[in-house]
Motif scaffolding. Sequence first.
Motif, PDB file in Angstrom:
ATOM      1  N   GLY A  50      -9.179   6.786 -18.555  1.00 26.80           N
ATOM      2  CA  GLY A  50      -8.054   6.347 -19.377  1.00 26.80           C
ATOM      3  C   GLY A  50      -6.719   6.741 -18.772  1.00 26.80           C
ATOM      4  N   ALA A  51      -6.619   7.967 -18.296  1.00 24.90           N
ATOM      5  CA  ALA A  51      -5.379   8.432 -17.667  1.00 24.90           C
ATOM      6  C   ALA A  51      -5.110   7.643 -16.393  1.00 24.90           C
ATOM      7  N   ALA A  52      -6.157   7.376 -15.631  1.00 26.41           N
ATOM      8  CA  ALA A  52      -5.996   6.618 -14.385  1.00 26.41           C
ATOM      9  C   ALA A  52      -5.530   5.201 -14.673  1.00 26.41           C
ATOM     10  N   MET A  53      -6.096   4.581 -15.700  1.00 27.82           N
ATOM     11  CA  MET A  53      -5.718   3.219 -16.050  1.00 27.82           C
ATOM     12  C   MET A  53      -4.250   3.156 -16.470  1.00 27.82           C
ATOM     13  N   LEU A  54      -3.817   4.089 -17.293  1.00 28.98           N
ATOM     14  CA  LEU A  54      -2.424   4.094 -17.743  1.00 28.98           C
ATOM     15  C   LEU A  54      -1.472   4.327 -16.574  1.00 28.98           C
ATOM     16  N   GLU A  55      -1.829   5.239 -15.678  1.00 29.09           N
ATOM     17  CA  GLU A  55      -0.972   5.482 -14.518  1.00 29.09           C
ATOM     18  C   GLU A  55      -0.925   4.256 -13.608  1.00 29.09           C
ATOM     19  N   GLU A  56      -2.049   3.593 -13.458  1.00 30.64           N
ATOM     20  CA  GLU A  56      -2.110   2.392 -12.621  1.00 30.64           C
ATOM     21  C   GLU A  56      -1.228   1.284 -13.196  1.00 30.64           C
ATOM     22  N   ILE A  57      -1.309   1.086 -14.495  1.00 29.73           N
ATOM     23  CA  ILE A  57      -0.473   0.076 -15.150  1.00 29.73           C
ATOM     24  C   ILE A  57       1.003   0.412 -14.961  1.00 29.73           C
ATOM     25  N   ALA A  58       1.355   1.672 -15.142  1.00 25.55           N
ATOM     26  CA  ALA A  58       2.754   2.085 -14.985  1.00 25.55           C
ATOM     27  C   ALA A  58       3.219   1.905 -13.549  1.00 25.55           C
ATOM     28  N   ALA A  59       2.378   2.252 -12.579  1.00 20.88           N
ATOM     29  CA  ALA A  59       2.751   2.110 -11.166  1.00 20.88           C
ATOM     30  C   ALA A  59       2.984   0.642 -10.819  1.00 20.88           C
ATOM     31  N   GLN A  60       2.089  -0.238 -11.261  1.00 23.55           N
ATOM     32  CA  GLN A  60       2.253  -1.657 -10.971  1.00 23.55           C
ATOM     33  C   GLN A  60       3.447  -2.252 -11.716  1.00 23.55           C
ATOM     34  N   THR A  61       3.710  -1.781 -12.922  1.00 22.06           N
ATOM     35  CA  THR A  61       4.881  -2.254 -13.666  1.00 22.06           C
ATOM     36  C   THR A  61       6.160  -1.889 -12.926  1.00 22.06           C
ATOM     37  N   LEU A  62       6.223  -0.657 -12.428  1.00 19.99           N
ATOM     38  CA  LEU A  62       7.395  -0.239 -11.661  1.00 19.99           C
ATOM     39  C   LEU A  62       7.540  -1.078 -10.401  1.00 19.99           C
ATOM     40  N   GLN A  63       6.457  -1.281  -9.670  1.00 17.72           N
ATOM     41  CA  GLN A  63       6.533  -2.080  -8.448  1.00 17.72           C
ATOM     42  C   GLN A  63       6.985  -3.508  -8.738  1.00 17.72           C
ATOM     43  N   ALA A  78       0.831  -1.211   0.000  1.00 18.31           N
ATOM     44  CA  ALA A  78       0.000   0.000   0.000  1.00 18.31           C
ATOM     45  C   ALA A  78       0.864   1.259   0.000  1.00 18.31           C
ATOM     46  N   ARG A  79       1.864   1.268   0.854  1.00 21.23           N
ATOM     47  CA  ARG A  79       2.743   2.441   0.934  1.00 21.23           C
ATOM     48  C   ARG A  79       3.462   2.679  -0.387  1.00 21.23           C
ATOM     49  N   GLU A  80       4.087   1.629  -0.890  1.00 26.96           N
ATOM     50  CA  GLU A  80       4.898   1.790  -2.090  1.00 26.96           C
ATOM     51  C   GLU A  80       4.040   2.008  -3.337  1.00 26.96           C
ATOM     52  N   HIS A  81       2.783   1.620  -3.285  1.00 26.61           N
ATOM     53  CA  HIS A  81       1.913   1.876  -4.428  1.00 26.61           C
ATOM     54  C   HIS A  81       1.698   3.376  -4.604  1.00 26.61           C
ATOM     55  N   LEU A  88       3.777   5.714  -3.632  1.00 31.94           N
ATOM     56  CA  LEU A  88       5.059   6.216  -4.123  1.00 31.94           C
ATOM     57  C   LEU A  88       5.211   5.919  -5.616  1.00 31.94           C
ATOM     58  N   ALA A  89       4.814   4.743  -6.052  1.00 29.63           N
ATOM     59  CA  ALA A  89       4.915   4.384  -7.470  1.00 29.63           C
ATOM     60  C   ALA A  89       4.071   5.313  -8.334  1.00 29.63           C
ATOM     61  N   HIS A  90       2.873   5.656  -7.882  1.00 31.75           N
ATOM     62  CA  HIS A  90       2.038   6.607  -8.628  1.00 31.75           C
ATOM     63  C   HIS A  90       2.779   7.925  -8.814  1.00 31.75           C
ATOM     64  N   ILE A  91       3.380   8.404  -7.753  1.00 31.60           N
ATOM     65  CA  ILE A  91       4.087   9.686  -7.799  1.00 31.60           C
ATOM     66  C   ILE A  91       5.276   9.614  -8.751  1.00 31.60           C
TER      67      ILE A  91
END
Length: 135
Positions: A88-101, A54-57, A59-62
Motif C-alpha cells: 500500500g505504501a509503495a503504491m501510494l508513493e508510486e502514484i505520487a511520483a508519477q503525478t509529480l513527473q 528512469a533517472r527522474e523517476h 528523483l521523483a520517489h525521493i
Amino acid sequence: MLQLKHCAIEWVTCGARVVFPNGAETTAWPHPKDSHYHVISHRLGYGDDLLAYAREHELAHIVVAEQFSGTPSCVLWAQANGLAVDPGAAMLEEIAAQTLQRWVRTNERPILAGCDWDALKARFLGYAAQLESTA
C-alpha cells in the motif's frame, strides 16, 4: 552526486544511483523491452527518452517521500536494503511520483489540495538541473 535530506542521488551512464546514509544503495535503468515502460514514459511526457524517465523517476520517489511523509522513499529504501516494502505504501508513493513527473513534464497540474505544486515542480526541476550538470 546530489545530497538530499535522506539520501544522495547521481545520474550514471545507464541510469541513476541512490545512496543512503547507512551505505545501502540502489540503481535504476531503463527497461526498453517492457512495452508498459514505454507507455508510462510517454504518458509522463518523456516520449522515447527512457533514460530521462528512469533517472527522474528515482528523483521523483525521493522528492515526494520527503515532501509528503518527511521520510526516505519507502520503495528505494526497501530496494537498497533488500527488504520487502508495504504494498500500500509503495503504491501510494508510486502514484505520487508519477503525478509529480506528469506535472513537471506535461504541465498537467494535479488537482490535489494541500501541496504547493508550483514550488514542488520548481524544486524538482532545480534538482534535475543540478544532476544534469554533473552527469
